[in-house]
Design a protein around this motif. Structure first.
Motif, PDB file in Angstrom:
ATOM      1  N   ASP A  54       0.861  -1.184   0.000  1.00 34.92           N
ATOM      2  CA  ASP A  54       0.000   0.000   0.000  1.00 34.92           C
ATOM      3  C   ASP A  54       0.899   1.237   0.000  1.00 34.92           C
ATOM      4  N   PRO A  55       0.935   2.000  -1.095  1.00 36.64           N
ATOM      5  CA  PRO A  55       1.847   3.138  -1.160  1.00 36.64           C
ATOM      6  C   PRO A  55       1.454   4.282  -0.227  1.00 36.64           C
ATOM      7  N   PHE A  56       0.211   4.265   0.245  1.00 42.74           N
ATOM      8  CA  PHE A  56      -0.261   5.362   1.088  1.00 42.74           C
ATOM      9  C   PHE A  56       0.061   5.153   2.564  1.00 42.74           C
ATOM     10  N   SER A  57       0.273   3.903   2.977  1.00 41.96           N
ATOM     11  CA  SER A  57       0.504   3.647   4.396  1.00 41.96           C
ATOM     12  C   SER A  57       1.783   2.861   4.665  1.00 41.96           C
ATOM     13  N   ASP A  58       2.483   2.440   3.608  1.00 36.35           N
ATOM     14  CA  ASP A  58       3.690   1.621   3.740  1.00 36.35           C
ATOM     15  C   ASP A  58       3.423   0.367   4.573  1.00 36.35           C
ATOM     16  N   THR A  59       2.340  -0.316   4.220  1.00 35.67           N
ATOM     17  CA  THR A  59       2.026  -1.631   4.766  1.00 35.67           C
ATOM     18  C   THR A  59       1.738  -2.550   3.590  1.00 35.67           C
ATOM     19  N   LEU A  60       1.580  -3.845   3.860  1.00 32.52           N
ATOM     20  CA  LEU A  60       1.150  -4.779   2.833  1.00 32.52           C
ATOM     21  C   LEU A  60      -0.345  -5.030   2.984  1.00 32.52           C
ATOM     22  N   ILE A  61      -1.012  -5.283   1.864  1.00 32.60           N
ATOM     23  CA  ILE A  61      -2.416  -5.705   1.874  1.00 32.60           C
ATOM     24  C   ILE A  61      -2.484  -7.003   1.085  1.00 32.60           C
ATOM     25  N   SER A  62      -3.121  -8.007   1.681  1.00 36.67           N
ATOM     26  CA  SER A  62      -3.177  -9.313   1.031  1.00 36.67           C
ATOM     27  C   SER A  62      -4.596  -9.848   1.014  1.00 36.67           C
ATOM     28  N   SER A  90      -8.906 -12.129  -4.624  1.00 31.29           N
ATOM     29  CA  SER A  90      -7.711 -12.088  -5.472  1.00 31.29           C
ATOM     30  C   SER A  90      -7.391 -10.683  -5.967  1.00 31.29           C
ATOM     31  N   VAL A  91      -8.205  -9.687  -5.559  1.00 25.99           N
ATOM     32  CA  VAL A  91      -8.010  -8.308  -6.003  1.00 25.99           C
ATOM     33  C   VAL A  91      -8.091  -7.392  -4.784  1.00 25.99           C
ATOM     34  N   VAL A  92      -7.009  -6.644  -4.505  1.00 24.95           N
ATOM     35  CA  VAL A  92      -6.991  -5.696  -3.395  1.00 24.95           C
ATOM     36  C   VAL A  92      -6.273  -4.426  -3.835  1.00 24.95           C
ATOM     37  N   ALA A  93      -6.519  -3.328  -3.101  1.00 19.48           N
ATOM     38  CA  ALA A  93      -5.840  -2.061  -3.385  1.00 19.48           C
ATOM     39  C   ALA A  93      -5.808  -1.234  -2.113  1.00 19.48           C
ATOM     40  N   GLY A  94      -4.749  -0.424  -1.963  1.00 21.73           N
ATOM     41  CA  GLY A  94      -4.633   0.503  -0.847  1.00 21.73           C
ATOM     42  C   GLY A  94      -4.854   1.919  -1.335  1.00 21.73           C
ATOM     43  N   VAL A 100      -8.940   0.932   2.107  1.00 16.95           N
ATOM     44  CA  VAL A 100      -8.518  -0.278   1.407  1.00 16.95           C
ATOM     45  C   VAL A 100      -9.707  -0.790   0.608  1.00 16.95           C
ATOM     46  N   ALA A 101      -9.433  -1.378  -0.558  1.00 15.77           N
ATOM     47  CA  ALA A 101     -10.497  -1.899  -1.413  1.00 15.77           C
ATOM     48  C   ALA A 101     -10.197  -3.339  -1.782  1.00 15.77           C
ATOM     49  N   TRP A 102     -11.267  -4.082  -2.047  1.00 10.78           N
ATOM     50  CA  TRP A 102     -11.120  -5.444  -2.543  1.00 10.78           C
ATOM     51  C   TRP A 102     -12.326  -5.780  -3.399  1.00 10.78           C
ATOM     52  N   ALA A 103     -12.199  -6.833  -4.186  1.00 11.10           N
ATOM     53  CA  ALA A 103     -13.284  -7.265  -5.069  1.00 11.10           C
ATOM     54  C   ALA A 103     -13.706  -8.668  -4.706  1.00 11.10           C
ATOM     55  N   GLN A 104     -14.992  -8.910  -4.930  1.00 15.68           N
ATOM     56  CA  GLN A 104     -15.572 -10.219  -4.650  1.00 15.68           C
ATOM     57  C   GLN A 104     -16.730 -10.397  -5.627  1.00 15.68           C
ATOM     58  N   GLY A 105     -16.524 -11.230  -6.650  1.00 17.05           N
ATOM     59  CA  GLY A 105     -17.567 -11.403  -7.667  1.00 17.05           C
ATOM     60  C   GLY A 105     -17.822 -10.109  -8.416  1.00 17.05           C
ATOM     61  N   LYS A 106     -19.074  -9.692  -8.461  1.00 16.19           N
ATOM     62  CA  LYS A 106     -19.459  -8.486  -9.202  1.00 16.19           C
ATOM     63  C   LYS A 106     -19.425  -7.229  -8.333  1.00 16.19           C
ATOM     64  N   SER A 107     -18.841  -7.301  -7.165  1.00 14.44           N
ATOM     65  CA  SER A 107     -18.831  -6.153  -6.257  1.00 14.44           C
ATOM     66  C   SER A 107     -17.421  -5.707  -5.905  1.00 14.44           C
ATOM     67  N   SER A 108     -17.272  -4.382  -5.765  1.00 14.90           N
ATOM     68  CA  SER A 108     -16.083  -3.792  -5.160  1.00 14.90           C
ATOM     69  C   SER A 108     -16.483  -3.284  -3.784  1.00 14.90           C
ATOM     70  N   VAL A 126     -15.505  -8.107 -11.116  1.00 12.36           N
ATOM     71  CA  VAL A 126     -14.430  -7.122 -11.013  1.00 12.36           C
ATOM     72  C   VAL A 126     -13.091  -7.859 -11.016  1.00 12.36           C
ATOM     73  N   GLU A 127     -12.214  -7.483 -11.941  1.00  9.70           N
ATOM     74  CA  GLU A 127     -10.927  -8.173 -12.111  1.00  9.70           C
ATOM     75  C   GLU A 127      -9.738  -7.340 -11.657  1.00  9.70           C
ATOM     76  N   GLY A 128      -9.970  -6.065 -11.394  1.00 11.32           N
ATOM     77  CA  GLY A 128      -8.870  -5.201 -10.954  1.00 11.32           C
ATOM     78  C   GLY A 128      -9.419  -3.959 -10.284  1.00 11.32           C
ATOM     79  N   ILE A 129      -8.677  -3.427  -9.297  1.00 14.51           N
ATOM     80  CA  ILE A 129      -9.075  -2.210  -8.588  1.00 14.51           C
ATOM     81  C   ILE A 129      -7.840  -1.333  -8.404  1.00 14.51           C
ATOM     82  N   ALA A 130      -8.045  -0.020  -8.494  1.00 16.02           N
ATOM     83  CA  ALA A 130      -6.978   0.933  -8.172  1.00 16.02           C
ATOM     84  C   ALA A 130      -7.604   2.185  -7.573  1.00 16.02           C
ATOM     85  N   PHE A 131      -6.867   2.824  -6.661  1.00 17.77           N
ATOM     86  CA  PHE A 131      -7.256   4.122  -6.127  1.00 17.77           C
ATOM     87  C   PHE A 131      -6.544   5.221  -6.904  1.00 17.77           C
ATOM     88  N   ALA A 132      -7.256   6.327  -7.124  1.00 17.98           N
ATOM     89  CA  ALA A 132      -6.590   7.532  -7.604  1.00 17.98           C
ATOM     90  C   ALA A 132      -5.703   8.062  -6.484  1.00 17.98           C
TER      91      ALA A 132
END
Length: 328
Positions: A54-62, A90-94, A100-108, A126-132
């Motif tokens: 996670d570039p915003f908090s300098d932690t890992l998200i799994s 299988s999809v996460v973002a910081g 923090v964001a993650w995907a599960q089926g058709k939902s973010s 949803v196959e990918g997520i990113a924060f601005a």
């Protein structure tokens, strides 16, 4: 040649990241190893699918096969952020402000720092997520395009449409562009700051294989990508990005595919990892190459620079990982 400190782990290693100057290696089995005064292990998941820094908090998200989303700190402590039994994450973002964001089926899903969770539904998985980088805004990649959502409002999403399956997504550092990886051998991009009615599409095609790794240079001037027997690097310094421009091809090796790319945190130097385990460092200015690691047992599956840019951690599908010291 730079020195390489090896670390042999059991089985497929999904990712390599730095928190500060401590390298972390996440295995598909679910353990996260760090080299911090010796090798230390966090048993994070029952089957790990993705691990990002996670570039915003300098932690890992799994995220894992156990349906958990975890945040892992410098000392290896894992905190459960979300849990969805019998679901694979299988999809996460910081994001900014501890989100923090993650995907599960058709939902973010977006979890803000106060623990509140907001769900955004799509028509397709949803196959990918990113924060601005500014403002709480997410991009959700899906079939036939991307949906942009403002987390703090109930405004309808902005839909960016392009036929085909979009499997990953990234904002440029200045938020002017959005780029997706596609199931077909291509990238696709949109110019976000264009006027209404402008042709905002950027087609980046010609890859012999699927693109599975992308990396922006420190100031967002370049976007490097895998999917060819060279790193394909697109120019983004002009107001229209790569439209009408050819990419650079760096580190070309006949018939040996690039699997991972990682730009140096401050310099225009690109680390290129190959399917045979070799890693090259290439300078953008003149294409000069430096061998950072000789071929190994398995293809490179992850690479990350330390904040100082002195160390490069790498992971492989065969578990032969390590840290390269380029100052040595």
């Amino acid at each position: 040649m730079p020195t390489v400190a090896p670390l042999d782990l059991e089985g497929h290693v999904v990712a390599a990241h730095f928190l500060g100057d401590v390298p972390f290696f996440a295995t598909a089995a679910g353990s996260i190893h760090r080299l911090d005064g010796g090798e230390k292990v966090t048993e994070a998941h029952e089957g790990l699918l993705t691990c990002i820094r996670d570039p915003f908090s300098d932690t890992l998200i799994s995220g894992g096969e156990d349906g958990k989303v975890l945040r892992v700190g410098h000392d290896g402590t894992a905190t459960v952020l979300a849990e969805a039994p019998r679901k694979w994450i299988s999809v996460v973002a910081g994001g900014p402000q501890g989100a923090v964001a993650w995907a599960q089926g058709k939902s973010s899903f977006v979890r803000t720092s106060d623990g509140a969770v907001k769900e955004f539904t799509e028509n397709r998985s949803v196959e990918g997520i990113a924060f601005a980088s500014k403002g709480l805004r997410i991009a959700a990649a899906r079939y036939n395009g991307v949906s942009l959502h403002w987390v703090g409002t109930n405004a309808p999403p902005v839909d960016l449409d392009w036929k085909g399956a979009h499997t990953g997504v990234t904002f440029s550092p200045d938020n002017r562009f959005l780029v997706t990886m596609m199931q077909e051998n291509a990238l696709h991009g949109w110019k976000l700051d264009g006027k209404p009615g402008e042709n905002r599409h950027m087609r980046m095609t010609g890859y012999p294989a699927k693109v599975k790794s992308m990396s922006w240079s420190a100031k967002g001037k370049w976007l490097a990508s895998s999917g060819a027997p060279a790193a394909i690097v697109w120019p983004f310094s002009a107001k229209d990005g790569p439209m009408g421009k050819a990419p650079q091809e760096l580190g070309t090796r006949a018939d040996i595919m690039v699997t991972q790319v990682a730009f140096h945190p401050t310099d225009e130097v690109l680390a290129i990892g190959f399917i045979d385990g070799m890693i090259l460092g290439v300078r953008m200015a003149d294409g000069k190459e430096a061998l950072l690691r000789r071929p190994g047992k398995g293809g490179i599956t992850g690479m990350s620079w330390s904040a100082s840019g002195r160390l490069l951690a790498f992971a492989s599908e065969a578990g032969d990982c390590g840290v390269v010291d380029i100052s040595a």
